[in-house]
Design an enzyme around this catalytic site. Structure first.
Site, PDB file in Angstrom:
ATOM      1  N   ASN A 146      45.005  27.530   1.381  1.00 18.33           N
ATOM      2  CA  ASN A 146      43.801  26.733   1.117  1.00 18.33           C
ATOM      3  C   ASN A 146      42.599  27.554   0.652  1.00 18.33           C
ATOM      4  OD1 ASN A 146      43.221  27.856   3.575  1.00 18.33           O
ATOM      5  ND2 ASN A 146      42.901  25.931   4.661  1.00 18.33           N
ATOM      6  N   ARG A 166      30.869  25.531   5.076  1.00 15.49           N
ATOM      7  CA  ARG A 166      31.968  24.622   5.456  1.00 15.49           C
ATOM      8  C   ARG A 166      31.977  23.403   4.503  1.00 15.49           C
ATOM      9  NH1 ARG A 166      35.841  26.413   9.070  1.00 15.49           N
ATOM     10  NH2 ARG A 166      36.355  24.211   9.203  1.00 15.49           N
ATOM     11  N   THR A 189      40.048  21.330   5.681  1.00 23.13           N
ATOM     12  CA  THR A 189      41.107  22.340   5.819  1.00 23.13           C
ATOM     13  C   THR A 189      42.293  22.041   4.902  1.00 23.13           C
ATOM     14  OG1 THR A 189      40.428  22.596   8.130  1.00 23.13           O
ATOM     15  CG2 THR A 189      42.580  23.505   7.524  1.00 23.13           C
ATOM     16  N   ARG A 248      38.201  24.129  -1.807  1.00 22.66           N
ATOM     17  CA  ARG A 248      39.601  23.876  -1.458  1.00 22.66           C
ATOM     18  C   ARG A 248      40.226  22.806  -2.354  1.00 22.66           C
ATOM     19  NH1 ARG A 248      38.931  24.615   5.109  1.00 22.66           N
ATOM     20  NH2 ARG A 248      39.719  26.751   5.200  1.00 22.66           N
ATOM     21  N   GLU A 267      33.145  37.461  13.617  1.00 20.81           N
ATOM     22  CA  GLU A 267      33.901  37.704  12.386  1.00 20.81           C
ATOM     23  C   GLU A 267      33.187  38.710  11.482  1.00 20.81           C
ATOM     24  OE1 GLU A 267      34.593  33.781  10.787  1.00 20.81           O
ATOM     25  OE2 GLU A 267      35.956  33.263  12.429  1.00 20.81           O
ATOM     26  N   LYS A 311      41.080  33.974   0.343  1.00 18.50           N
ATOM     27  CA  LYS A 311      42.413  34.254   0.888  1.00 18.50           C
ATOM     28  C   LYS A 311      43.374  34.763  -0.203  1.00 18.50           C
ATOM     29  CE  LYS A 311      42.113  30.951   4.761  1.00 18.50           C
ATOM     30  NZ  LYS A 311      42.801  29.817   5.433  1.00 18.50           N
ATOM     31  N   HIS A 336      38.396  30.983   3.820  1.00 20.54           N
ATOM     32  CA  HIS A 336      38.044  30.861   5.233  1.00 20.54           C
ATOM     33  C   HIS A 336      36.536  30.887   5.348  1.00 20.54           C
ATOM     34  CE1 HIS A 336      37.696  31.721   9.550  1.00 20.54           C
ATOM     35  NE2 HIS A 336      36.754  32.574   9.191  1.00 20.54           N
ATOM     36  N   PHE A 395      51.371  26.997  13.887  1.00 21.82           N
ATOM     37  CA  PHE A 395      51.272  27.598  12.549  1.00 21.82           C
ATOM     38  C   PHE A 395      50.778  29.044  12.588  1.00 21.82           C
ATOM     39  CE2 PHE A 395      47.348  25.144  13.370  1.00 21.82           C
ATOM     40  CZ  PHE A 395      46.375  26.129  13.225  1.00 21.82           C
TER      41      PHE A 395
HETATM   42  P1  ADP Z   1      39.605  26.056   8.940  1.00 19.38           P
HETATM   43  O1  ADP Z   1      40.125  27.201   8.100  1.00 19.38           O
HETATM   44  O2  ADP Z   1      39.241  24.863   8.117  1.00 19.38           O
HETATM   45  O3  ADP Z   1      38.510  26.496   9.884  1.00 19.38           O
HETATM   46  P2  ADP Z   1      41.366  26.067  11.269  1.00 19.38           P
HETATM   47  O4  ADP Z   1      40.425  27.081  11.866  1.00 19.38           O
HETATM   48  O5  ADP Z   1      41.698  24.877  12.086  1.00 19.38           O
HETATM   49  O6  ADP Z   1      40.830  25.561   9.840  1.00 19.38           O
HETATM   50  O7  ADP Z   1      42.744  26.767  10.922  1.00 19.38           O
HETATM   51  C1  ADP Z   1      42.781  28.075  10.368  1.00 19.38           C
HETATM   52  C2  ADP Z   1      43.741  28.067   9.208  1.00 19.38           C
HETATM   53  O8  ADP Z   1      45.054  27.809   9.696  1.00 19.38           O
HETATM   54  C3  ADP Z   1      43.483  26.986   8.160  1.00 19.38           C
HETATM   55  O9  ADP Z   1      42.563  27.357   7.185  1.00 19.38           O
HETATM   56  C4  ADP Z   1      44.877  26.770   7.576  1.00 19.38           C
HETATM   57  O10 ADP Z   1      45.154  27.719   6.557  1.00 19.38           O
HETATM   58  C5  ADP Z   1      45.765  27.020   8.767  1.00 19.38           C
HETATM   59  N1  ADP Z   1      46.126  25.738   9.392  1.00 19.38           N
HETATM   60  C6  ADP Z   1      45.344  24.932  10.129  1.00 19.38           C
HETATM   61  N2  ADP Z   1      46.010  23.830  10.551  1.00 19.38           N
HETATM   62  C7  ADP Z   1      47.250  23.951  10.050  1.00 19.38           C
HETATM   63  C8  ADP Z   1      48.413  23.142  10.115  1.00 19.38           C
HETATM   64  N3  ADP Z   1      48.425  21.979  10.793  1.00 19.38           N
HETATM   65  N4  ADP Z   1      49.516  23.567   9.468  1.00 19.38           N
HETATM   66  C9  ADP Z   1      49.504  24.739   8.786  1.00 19.38           C
HETATM   67  N5  ADP Z   1      48.420  25.559   8.681  1.00 19.38           N
HETATM   68  C10 ADP Z   1      47.316  25.168   9.303  1.00 19.38           C
HETATM   69 MG    MG Z   2      38.557  27.843  11.474  1.00 16.76          MG
END
Ligand code: ADP
Ligand code: MG
Length: 139
Positions: free
Chosen positions: A114, A87, A93, A104, A128, A11, A117, A59
């Protein structure tokens, strides 16, 4: 166990910090074969389309702004059980909840910044990967 492909994105925060090489090195030392890779700067529209499954989440706007705030490095990673393995290597996350030694934990600053992805299922990996790469671009 099957050899599967997964999509990874380094990212904008991690690219800006200059730690993309370290992250790529972690993929390689954990047995991932990088079968495609490029650096791109997403438009807002592209970020919105990529993350459309989150469009109802509070978000979503901030996430899309962040993802087009600078270049990202997208890769297709191949390995046995690659989706879960990536993962696990990424960590939770929220970096404050990630295990030591995960990407992370090492390079993420917050839940919004973070570092990486990774696809979360075979279905999302297929979507994707074809979002970013044509078959010709995958070795
Ligand atoms: P991941 O990236 O671990 O698969 P998600 O698919 O749930 O997580 O969310 C996509 C992205 O959105 C996350 O990597 C994070 O950057 C952002 N995100 C997720 N949950 C939140 C939250 N509660 N507040 C702010 N940003 C969030
Ligand atoms: Mg995700």
């Amino acid at each position: 166990m099957m050899i599967l492909k997964t999509l990874s994105i380094i990212k904008p925060d991690a690219v800006k910090k200059g730690v993309s090489g370290n992250i790529i090195s972690m993929f390689e030392s954990n047995g991932f074969n990088i079968v495609a890779m490029k650096k791109i700067h997403l438009s807002k529209k592209q970020a919105e389309e990529f993350y459309k499954e989150h469009s109802a989440r509070p978000f979503y706007g901030d996430l899309c702004d962040f993802m087009c705030s600078g270049p990202v490095i997208v890769q297709v990673l191949e390995r046995e059980n690659s989706i879960k393995a990536n993962r696990d290597l990424m960590g939770a996350t929220n970096p404050s909840e990630s295990d030591n030694g995960t990407i992370r934990k090492m390079y993420g600053d917050s839940i919004d910044n973070n570092a990486v992805h990774g696809s979360d299922s075979e279905e999302s990996a297929n979507r994707e990967i074809s979002f970013f790469f044509s078959d010709l671009e995958i070795c």
